[in-house]
Design an enzyme around this catalytic site. Structure first.
Site, mmCIF file in Angstrom:
data_model
loop_
_atom_site.group_PDB
_atom_site.id
_atom_site.type_symbol
_atom_site.label_atom_id
_atom_site.label_comp_id
_atom_site.label_asym_id
_atom_site.label_seq_id
_atom_site.Cartn_x
_atom_site.Cartn_y
_atom_site.Cartn_z
ATOM 1 N N ASP A 9 0.970 -1.201 -0.397
ATOM 2 C CA ASP A 9 -0.150 -0.007 0.065
ATOM 3 C C ASP A 9 0.802 1.369 -0.167
ATOM 4 O O ASP A 9 1.624 1.433 0.655
ATOM 5 C CB ASP A 9 -0.821 -0.037 0.841
ATOM 6 C CG ASP A 9 -2.340 1.267 1.151
ATOM 7 O OD1 ASP A 9 -2.399 1.527 0.365
ATOM 8 O OD2 ASP A 9 -2.897 0.735 1.835
ATOM 9 N N ASP A 102 -3.860 2.493 -5.098
ATOM 10 C CA ASP A 102 -2.586 2.246 -4.720
ATOM 11 C C ASP A 102 -2.314 1.261 -3.631
ATOM 12 O O ASP A 102 -1.944 1.403 -2.626
ATOM 13 C CB ASP A 102 -2.847 4.002 -3.793
ATOM 14 C CG ASP A 102 -4.052 3.780 -3.009
ATOM 15 O OD1 ASP A 102 -5.245 2.903 -2.597
ATOM 16 O OD2 ASP A 102 -3.846 4.796 -2.375
ATOM 17 N N GLU A 103 -3.074 0.304 -4.037
ATOM 18 C CA GLU A 103 -2.909 -1.093 -2.973
ATOM 19 C C GLU A 103 -2.507 -2.144 -3.976
ATOM 20 O O GLU A 103 -3.783 -1.956 -5.385
ATOM 21 C CB GLU A 103 -3.517 -0.712 -1.770
ATOM 22 C CG GLU A 103 -5.123 -1.553 -2.241
ATOM 23 C CD GLU A 103 -5.816 -1.328 -1.071
ATOM 24 O OE1 GLU A 103 -5.235 -2.131 -0.539
ATOM 25 O OE2 GLU A 103 -7.037 -0.959 -1.425
#
Length: 383
Positions: A9, A102-103
């Site tokens: 993350d 974003d992960e």
């Protein structure tokens, strides 16, 4: 064979993107979001210490942290860096799932015999920091749930390995809020009967949880016990949703065509939100009466909202429809999808607009997808 599942993350992604391009923003309370009536899209750890949180109204955030610097946000920058990180990770692992902008989940099962999975993941994180200039945290365990919870505990710039024998000791003292599927409603329901830690939840009889929260009771019990058999789904840029309309009679009614395109964008955006997708590419197709077919596409910041996608689709139509000829078909497609909730558009949305989308989706879920919509979208061709 023991599974080796990693969750990675990017730390405070939007904030980190801004600091990557402007070092003067380092170390200060920073809020990414809209204007005075907007909401917080992201905030730095310095701002979080004052109680600022994502999706909080900007006005409230500024009362909590009056010295914070507010930045409206750069859609294109965040999208480009998300794609860059995706490429860096994807070329280094056998199986990668892009869970949101974003992960990421990585499946490194069986790779220990070639290279230690923890060391491998550490080097991937270092490559992201070096090549993209962004901080990233990760956790390695035997399944997606434990790894995701682990990343949350490791942040910021953290790395954690939770071996199978340590899963229960790791999970037990944590709040049930740490379990990804536990929202505020479920938390309040369980808290009222004294269930606040994962250990207490894991010791509950499964049938009691089923009676309390329905079919998700079994899944919640499994997660509390560190059980998650969900696979890492290989990421593919080719995923898309689309719709087309072939007219009974060819037409060049511009007003009606624009209304149709707006309606298509609204329906597809609703589908994105229902299935928890975000799109970053809009493609419009038109076919003239002589069967000539033309398409045009545009990259956008990851989104799933009508007003943004309709505007882009209509702009594409203006650029694409250049001949004064009748049309026999119009099609709209959203591609380059990633899983995620309404995240990027927090830069532009006001509290009222977010509430509007939630209310519209509630009515559509209850009464059907055509129960409510924007006026432009109802101007549908009757040909």
């Amino acid at each position: 064979m023991d599974r080796a599942i990693v969750h990675m993350d990017l730390d405070t992604f939007f904030v980190s993107c801004e600091r990557r391009n402007n070092s003067e923003l380092n170390g200060i309370p920073l809020i990414i979001g809209g204007g005075d009536r907007g909401v917080v899209a992201s905030c730095s750890y310095e701002a979080r210490r004052f109680g600022v949180r994502s999706a909080m109204p900007i006005r409230m955030a500024m009362k909590l942290c009056p010295d914070a610097k507010i930045i409206r946000g750069d859609h294109e920058l965040y999208s480009n860096l998300s794609h860059l990180v995706t490429e860096i990770i994807q070329e280094k692992v056998p199986v990668m799932e892009k869970a949101s902008i974003d992960e990421f989940y990585l499946d490194l099962s069986g790779m220990d015999k070639f290279f230690g999975c923890y060391q491998w993941t550490t080097e991937i994180a270092e490559a992201v920091k070096k090549e993209a200039g962004l901080p990233i945290s990760f956790a390695l365990s035997t399944n997606k749930t434990v790894s995701k919870i682990g990343t949350g505990e490791a942040k910021p710039l953290g790395k954690l390995e939770i071996k199978e024998a340590l899963i229960k000791p790791f999970l037990n003292p944590l709040s049930i809020k740490k379990i990804p599927m536990v929202g505020n409603v479920t938390f309040q329901l369980l808290s009222r009967i004294g269930i606040r830690t994962i250990q207490t939840l894991s010791e509950m009889p499964v049938h009691v949880l089923q009676q309390m929260i329905g079919k998700n009771g079994t899944e919640l019990w499994k997660k509390a016990n560190g059980i998650d058999e969900n696979p890492v789904i290989p990421y593919s840029e080719r995923k898309s949703i689309s719709t087309e309309r072939t007219f009974t009679n060819d037409t060049m009614d511009i007003v009606a065509l624009k209304g149709l395109i707006a309606g298509m964008a609204e329906q597809l955006a609703y589908q994105l939100r229902q299935e928890k997708w975000l799109t970053s590419t809009v493609t419009l197709k038109i076919r003239y009466a002589n069967f000539d077919t033309e398409t045009k596409q545009c990259r956008v910041a990851y989104t799933a909202v009508d007003h943004t996608l309709s505007r882009v689709a209509l702009d594409l139509f203006e650029k694409l429809y250049t001949r004064r000829m009748r049309l026999r078909l119009v099609g709209l497609r959203f591609t380059n999808l990633v899983h995620g909730q309404h995240q990027m558009d927090l830069f532009e949305d006001t509290e009222e607009l977010i509430n509007l989308y939630q209310s519209m989706d509630y009515l559509k879920n209850r009464f059907g997808s055509n129960a409510v919509g924007r006026a432009a979208g109802f101007n549908v061709l009757k040909v």
